[in-house]
Design a protein around this motif. Structure first.
Motif, PDB file in Angstrom:
ATOM      1  N   UNK A   1     -30.677   1.192  -6.178  1.00  9.87           N
ATOM      2  CA  UNK A   1     -30.433   2.085  -7.315  1.00  9.87           C
ATOM      3  C   UNK A   1     -30.562   1.359  -8.660  1.00  9.87           C
ATOM      4  N   UNK A   2     -30.734   0.055  -8.620  1.00  9.02           N
ATOM      5  CA  UNK A   2     -31.050  -0.669  -9.855  1.00  9.02           C
ATOM      6  C   UNK A   2     -32.442  -0.264 -10.349  1.00  9.02           C
ATOM      7  N   UNK A   3     -33.236   0.313  -9.442  1.00  8.58           N
ATOM      8  CA  UNK A   3     -34.558   0.815  -9.841  1.00  8.58           C
ATOM      9  C   UNK A   3     -34.361   2.227 -10.367  1.00  8.58           C
ATOM     10  N   UNK A   4     -34.732   2.426 -11.628  1.00  6.19           N
ATOM     11  CA  UNK A   4     -34.485   3.702 -12.304  1.00  6.19           C
ATOM     12  C   UNK A   4     -35.050   4.888 -11.504  1.00  6.19           C
ATOM     13  N   UNK A   5     -34.179   5.865 -11.258  1.00 12.24           N
ATOM     14  CA  UNK A   5     -34.611   7.090 -10.592  1.00 12.24           C
ATOM     15  C   UNK A   5     -34.474   7.074  -9.078  1.00 12.24           C
ATOM     16  N   UNK A   6     -34.386   5.889  -8.497  1.00  9.73           N
ATOM     17  CA  UNK A   6     -34.337   5.803  -7.033  1.00  9.73           C
ATOM     18  C   UNK A   6     -33.076   6.469  -6.501  1.00  9.73           C
ATOM     19  N   UNK A   7     -33.234   7.293  -5.481  1.00  9.42           N
ATOM     20  CA  UNK A   7     -32.054   7.940  -4.898  1.00  9.42           C
ATOM     21  C   UNK A   7     -32.200   8.099  -3.393  1.00  9.42           C
TER      22      UNK A   7
ATOM     23  N   UNK B   1     -38.138   4.541   4.781  1.00 17.56           N
ATOM     24  CA  UNK B   1     -37.300   5.382   3.917  1.00 17.56           C
ATOM     25  C   UNK B   1     -35.853   4.958   4.126  1.00 17.56           C
ATOM     26  N   UNK B   2     -35.030   5.204   3.115  1.00 19.90           N
ATOM     27  CA  UNK B   2     -33.612   4.878   3.206  1.00 19.90           C
ATOM     28  C   UNK B   2     -32.807   6.133   2.891  1.00 19.90           C
TER      29      UNK B   2
ATOM     30  N   UNK C   1     -40.554   2.965  -3.179  1.00 20.53           N
ATOM     31  CA  UNK C   1     -39.730   3.267  -4.356  1.00 20.53           C
ATOM     32  C   UNK C   1     -40.116   4.621  -4.942  1.00 20.53           C
ATOM     33  N   UNK C   2     -41.419   4.811  -5.110  1.00 22.61           N
ATOM     34  CA  UNK C   2     -41.914   6.048  -5.726  1.00 22.61           C
ATOM     35  C   UNK C   2     -41.575   7.276  -4.889  1.00 22.61           C
ATOM     36  N   UNK C   3     -41.650   7.120  -3.563  1.00 19.31           N
ATOM     37  CA  UNK C   3     -41.418   8.274  -2.685  1.00 19.31           C
ATOM     38  C   UNK C   3     -39.965   8.749  -2.750  1.00 19.31           C
ATOM     39  N   UNK C   4     -39.071   7.887  -3.221  1.00 18.93           N
ATOM     40  CA  UNK C   4     -37.668   8.301  -3.351  1.00 18.93           C
ATOM     41  C   UNK C   4     -37.247   8.339  -4.826  1.00 18.93           C
ATOM     42  N   UNK C   5     -38.204   8.620  -5.687  1.00 18.70           N
ATOM     43  CA  UNK C   5     -37.899   8.870  -7.101  1.00 18.70           C
ATOM     44  C   UNK C   5     -37.829   7.644  -7.984  1.00 18.70           C
ATOM     45  N   UNK C   6     -38.022   6.460  -7.414  1.00 18.43           N
ATOM     46  CA  UNK C   6     -37.885   5.228  -8.192  1.00 18.43           C
ATOM     47  C   UNK C   6     -39.143   4.892  -8.984  1.00 18.43           C
TER      48      UNK C   6
END
Ligand code: URA
Ligand code: CA
Length: 434
Positions: free
Chosen positions: A125-131, A149-150, A313-318
């Motif tokens: 979650x330190x990566x902006x947007x990742x959820x 995926x996480x 990262x991108x696939x989970x909003x990061x």
């Protein structure tokens, strides 16, 4: 069946039957067995132990006490990796994309928890947007598509273990090999793993401080896994000093990126290659460990591992931009060097105390309610065995507070410098497959 008879049986060193173990776990989960009787039982197990069959059955009884995750919709062998916990252990962040780049499905369910730094989810979650708040079918779709995926912990997994672990915590019965091994393995099995790769840490920063204890725990878990049809192996690795250089959430994400690019710390890289080789081998993506290692080195050098991290990262909003520009990660206000006060060789970097210092900066949670500061932490410049000159930087402290005298004192006290040359600690002590 009466619980009191079973307590006496175990107290006297006898074996519990399958039905008796199920009765105990079901009864404790549904509150028909009270805490005071379960306390006596755990103490009896603490002193009398359990044999291999009892351990496997205790594990499965705990798995069956709640929901289990069905990952059968994901193609391939789902290999989960588990670490018994250490300081600045960045392996999960690296291993996920690394083995996924070779087609090994990584379906990671992760938590937050207490500790020196956050859990894997906090770090990501330190990566902006990742959820990680994604639906189960989305999770499965992502793993099939990207191989990684996480998702956050959901559902009622191993309620027996939750209750039992809390009880053990206040009854002096945490430190029992059969109870620890069944506790850890029940969670991995309930989370749907087909195969399990364990990283059992040993040394000052680890749950198990000696090699003998670590080996016993590793063997206990490997035997449980293999006895219940999950191929399981364990590596025993050093945690006398922190792993890698970074201890802190955003700092460890940056360290993971460096490692996936092939520029990571030597020890972290080596441990990831060792664990990763076993994961790739267990997943059936290589015929030998050597072949697996070669393939891992290949996806590091050809950029595929890093690319997999970006896609994940991108696939989970990061924001995948952090990979090429880590300055996009949260940054601390103050970066303070800790200078050596004498010449010599680093002889000790007491892992758990360094972890405590990171936690005092705000990198971890002391209680469930604590809020983590993702930017802060420590980056080591020296590791055990390195030569150091007076005035040279031992590490940098990343802090959002200017006044950190207390933290500095802990760090000075727990980084020891000797006049004689000291060897670097052994990183991987043993690899246990049965
Ligand atoms: N970690 C666990 O999950 N369970 C134990 O019993 C000890 C450590
Ligand atoms: Ca690290």
């Amino acid at each position: 069946m009466r619980m009191v008879d079973l307590i006496e049986k175990k107290r006297d060193g006898k074996e519990l039957t399958t039905e008796e173990i199920q009765f105990i776990i079901e009864g404790y989960t549904n509150n028909s067995i009270p805490d005071y009787q379960m306390s006596a039982m755990t103490m009896a197990i603490y002193f009398q132990g359990m044999n291999e069959r009892e351990r496997a059955e205790l594990t499965m009884a705990m798995v069956n006490s709640g929901d289990t995750i069905d990952l059968s919709a994901i193609d391939g062998v789902k290999v989960d990796k588990h670490s018994t916990g250490g300081v600045g252990d960045t392996t999960t962040l690296v291993l996920g994309p690394l083995v996924a780049a070779l087609g090994v499905p990584v379906a990671k369910m992760s938590g937050r928890g207490l500790g020196h730094t956050g859990g894997t989810i906090d770090k990501l979650e330190a990566v902006k947007g990742f959820h990680v708040e994604i639906e189960n079918d989305e999770f499965i779709r992502l793993v099939n598509e990207n191989k990684i995926a996480v998702i956050g912990q959901s559902g009622n997994l191993t309620p027996a273990d939750k209750k039992l672990y809390a009880l053990r915590d206040v009854t002096g019965t945490v430190n029992s090999i059969p109870l620890i091994a069944s506790s850890i393995m029940s969670k991995k099995i309930a989370a749907g793993a087909d195969a399990i790769c364990l990283d059992v840490k040993t040394g000052a920063g680890a749950f198990m401080k000696t090699l003998d204890d670590s080996r016993e725990l590793a063997k206990a878990m490997v035997s449980i896994g293999n006895n219940v049809g999950r191929k399981t192996m364990a590596v025993i690795s050093d945690m006398s000093q922190p792993l890698g250089f970074a201890i802190g959430n955003a700092l460890e994400v940056k360290e993971a990126i460096d490692t996936l690019r092939g520029d990571g710390p030597e020890d972290l890289t080596e441990l990831c290659l060792t664990l990763g080789s076993h994961m790739v081998y267990l997943a059936g993506q290589a015929a030998t460990l050597d072949e697996a290692r070669n393939k891992l080195n290949e996806v590091i050098s050809n950029g595929k591992a890093l690319e997999t991290f970006k896609v994940f990262l991108q696939s989970q909003g990061g924001d995948p931009g952090v990979v090429d520009d880590p300055a996009k990660l949260p940054q601390a206000k103050y970066i303070i060097e800790l200078e050596a006060t004498e010449d010599g060789y680093i002889s000790e970097i007491v892992a758990d105390e360094i972890g405590t210092a990171a936690m005092m900066l705000g990198a971890g949670r002391a209680t469930k309610e604590s809020i983590i500061d993702l930017a802060v932490g420590i980056v080591l410049k020296k590791k055990i065995g390195d030569q150091v000159k007076k005035g040279e930087s031992l590490l940098t402290i990343h802090s959002n507070r200017e006044q950190i005298e207390e933290v500095k004192q802990i760090l000075y006290k727990n980084i020891k410098i000797s006049k004689e040359k000291v060897p670097a600690p052994i990183l991987v002590h043993e690899e246990i497959t049965h």
